[in-house]
Enzyme design. Structure first.
Site, PDB file in Angstrom:
ATOM      1  N   CYS A   1      13.863  11.056  -3.439  1.00  0.00           N
ATOM      2  CA  CYS A   1      12.558  11.264  -4.084  1.00  0.00           C
ATOM      3  C   CYS A   1      11.593  10.165  -3.674  1.00  0.00           C
ATOM      4  CB  CYS A   1      12.719  11.307  -5.601  1.00  0.00           C
ATOM      5  SG  CYS A   1      11.152  11.495  -6.484  1.00  0.00           S
TER       6      CYS A   1
ATOM      7  N   CYS B   1       9.225   9.032  -6.621  1.00  0.00           N
ATOM      8  CA  CYS B   1       9.793   8.118  -7.614  1.00  0.00           C
ATOM      9  C   CYS B   1      10.030   6.725  -7.043  1.00  0.00           C
ATOM     10  CB  CYS B   1      11.123   8.677  -8.139  1.00  0.00           C
ATOM     11  SG  CYS B   1      11.002  10.302  -8.905  1.00  0.00           S
ATOM     12  N   ASP B   2      10.603   6.648  -5.844  1.00  0.00           N
ATOM     13  CA  ASP B   2      11.132   5.385  -5.340  1.00  0.00           C
ATOM     14  C   ASP B   2      10.311   4.765  -4.218  1.00  0.00           C
ATOM     15  OD1 ASP B   2      13.220   5.906  -7.106  1.00  0.00           O
ATOM     16  OD2 ASP B   2      14.387   6.954  -5.586  1.00  0.00           O
TER      17      ASP B   2
END
Length: 554
Positions: free
Chosen positions: A365, A368-369
């Site tokens: 992701c 997200c990261d």
């Protein structure tokens, strides 16, 4: 056109004003004050400190109950509270042990808002089952939840921790840590994906967990994947139970209720499925370009006008009877029919080091990261639309990204591949990863080039993987449904599976992995279910537990 634009902007302004009025009314009804202490290094006074002030100032305009006192990091009070980083926000000191390292912005503004309301109410709002688990904790729990402003899953996990800290303040302390503001602390805990939750420096949760599962993980000091209710759950009777809250499930819920069917949706993870973590969607009708999470919010808001949604509930057991009994992690459903819209999961490379370093440099992701890898070197593995889109997303985030593809050409749309070239993002063609190496985090990858037949090593800080999805058919297998040769749920063209009363729709059936097709299949499945429920022959076949011959249609 100018008039239409003006009307749209006016409508948005009215909606914003109505939302603010609703928030003010909510805060006016809160019985408790909400004191905040902010500690900053005034000599540095970076963007995180400035943003924190702005966010708090915006919330203070909503209610005089929110008060703020700011101190320099060198102040005696900072030492008394063991504050060492800037900015640090302490919420309701003396009553709770909750602090925020970083700025509550982006997705985390939702966490901050809910925290303020909970503190103002003076109660955790935990479910009765979660409360019982938390109350069994009799030794200290020092909780750290690592989050990112761009992560749509983080608020769920952070609020879980806030509720626990409020329910048992004498034992539970909490730090919500923004990985963008505190990258070194994130590295120390190898928290290279979010959300991650630690208690007493032990990893207890990776990803967003249902509330009860988080409570059990915190109590046992080890990650839990299933919560079994201590007592009989509340029973819910429905005509249709939809398992999965992605585009197919949400659309099916709307169509089923509009057809007159009593319907419920259960979803064990974040609503929206893969769409929630898609950076940008550019091929959904009606939107030239829209963030995946924004599109999910629109879908969920629409569905909530019709259908009851039970988020954070995984299916524990299914008894195929009349009615069908579905036991989730929270309650029991008695239903005439079940629609499986369980979607698909990220496909893995299945190479050495991948699972061991997941969350420690291996990620699925970029939304997200990605922020943690700003200025660092990473690789994106894949050759389809998802891989190229996420590579571009990382590039524009300031990440040095290289695309790795096992073939000599990309499957992605020309529009995307052109952007890849224009931004001079390097591509390693005919190349596969054979191993991901590193002790505590990713350090390098072993590569093999099929054209040259050479093996090489490439230093990298992260490996992002976007090589497609595998159907989530675990529940389908448990229910004894027939699958296709490719492992998808087998259906008759009208979304009927091999067992009467059980249906499927969306990515779990295979076909085109597109949001619009999943939504269309959800609508089709709902209409098929409605037709079958008013068909006496179908009802007789289901009651007798027989398998109706599969047909192309009516």
């Amino acid at each position: 056109m100018q008039g239409v634009k003006g009307r749209d902007e006016a409508a948005q302004d009215l909606a914003s004003e109505a939302y603010l009025r609703q928030l003010r009314q909510t805060f006016e009804q809160l019985p408790n004050d909400i004191p905040l202490l902010l500690f900053v290094d005034k000599a540095r006074d970076d963007v995180f400190a400035q943003t924190t002030r702005q966010v708090i100032r915006a919330f203070r305009e909503l209610s005089p109950r929110i008060t703020l006192k700011e101190y320099d990091l060198a102040h005696d009070l900072a030492r008394r509270h063991n504050v060492e980083s800037s900015p640090t926000l302490i919420i309701a000191p003396g009553k709770y042990a909750i602090r925020w390292l970083g700025a509550p912005m982006g997705e985390e503004a939702r966490t901050f808002l809910e925290t303020l309301i909970l503190v103002g109410m003076g109660r955790s709002n935990l479910s009765e089952q979660s409360r019982k688990v938390i109350q069994r904790i009799d030794t200290p729990r020092h909780v750290k939840v690592f989050v990112s402003p761009t992560c749509p899953y983080c608020p769920q996990q952070a609020v879980n921790a806030v509720k626990a800290a409020m329910e048992l303040p004498e034992q539970i302390s909490l730090e919500i840590i923004d990985i963008q503001c505190e990258p070194e602390l994130a590295k120390q805990y190898s928290a290279l994906s979010v959300p991650q939750a630690f208690a007493n420096d032990i990893l207890i949760g990776q990803g967003a967990q249902p509330e009860e599962v988080f409570a059990l993980s915190l109590q046992k000091l080890e990650p839990q994947t299933l919560f079994i209710p201590e007592s009989d759950a509340e029973q819910v009777e429905t005509d249709l139970l939809i398992v999965g809250g992605g585009p197919a499930g949400l659309t099916a819920g709307i169509y089923a209720v509009r057809s007159g069917l009593k319907t419920a949706i259960v979803e064990r993870q974040a609503l929206g499925g893969q769409v929630a973590t898609t950076p940008v969607v550019e091929n959904y009708p009606g939107f030239t370009s829209v963030g995946g999470k924004t599109l999910v919010d629109i879908m969920v808001s629409h569905a909530l006008q019709y259908v009851q949604i039970f988020p954070g509930e995984g299916v524990v057991d299914v008894q195929y009877a009349s009615p069908i009994v579905v036991q989730t992690s929270r309650r029991k459903f008695l239903t005439k029919t079940v629609l499986l819209t369980t979607g698909a999961n990220h496909r893995h490379l299945n190479v050495p080091g991948e699972s061991r370093l997941a969350g420690r440099g291996v990620s699925y992701c970029s939304t997200c990261d990605g922020p943690l890898f700003k200025g660092k070197q990473v690789v994106m593995v894949g050759g389809g639309n998802s891989a190229v889109t996420e590579a571009l997303h990382l590039f524009h985030m300031g990440v040095k990204v290289t695309l790795i593809h096992r073939r000599d050409s990309l499957r992605a749309q020309e529009f995307l591949t052109r952007q890849l070239t224009e931004n001079q993002i390097p591509v390693l063609w005919n190349t596969e990863i054979q191993e991901i190496r590193g002790e505590e985090r990713v350090r390098e990858i072993a590569l093999f080039n099929h054209a040259t037949q050479r093996s090489t090593a490439l230093p990298t800080d992260g490996v992002f993987i976007a090589i497609g999805y595998e159907p989530a058919v675990e529940l389908a297998k448990k229910m004894g449904l027939d699958l296709t040769e490719d492992g998808y749920i087998k259906q008759d063209g009208r979304h009927r599976t091999s067992r009467p009363g059980i249906y499927s729709a969306g990515d779990v059936e295979g076909g085109y992995k597109q949001i619009v097709t999943a939504s269309g299949q959800g609508a089709e499945a709902a209409m098929t279910i409605f037709e079958d429920l008013i068909d006496p022959y179908w009802l007789h076949a289901r009651r007798s537990q027989g398998v109706r011959p599969m047909a192309a249609g009516r």
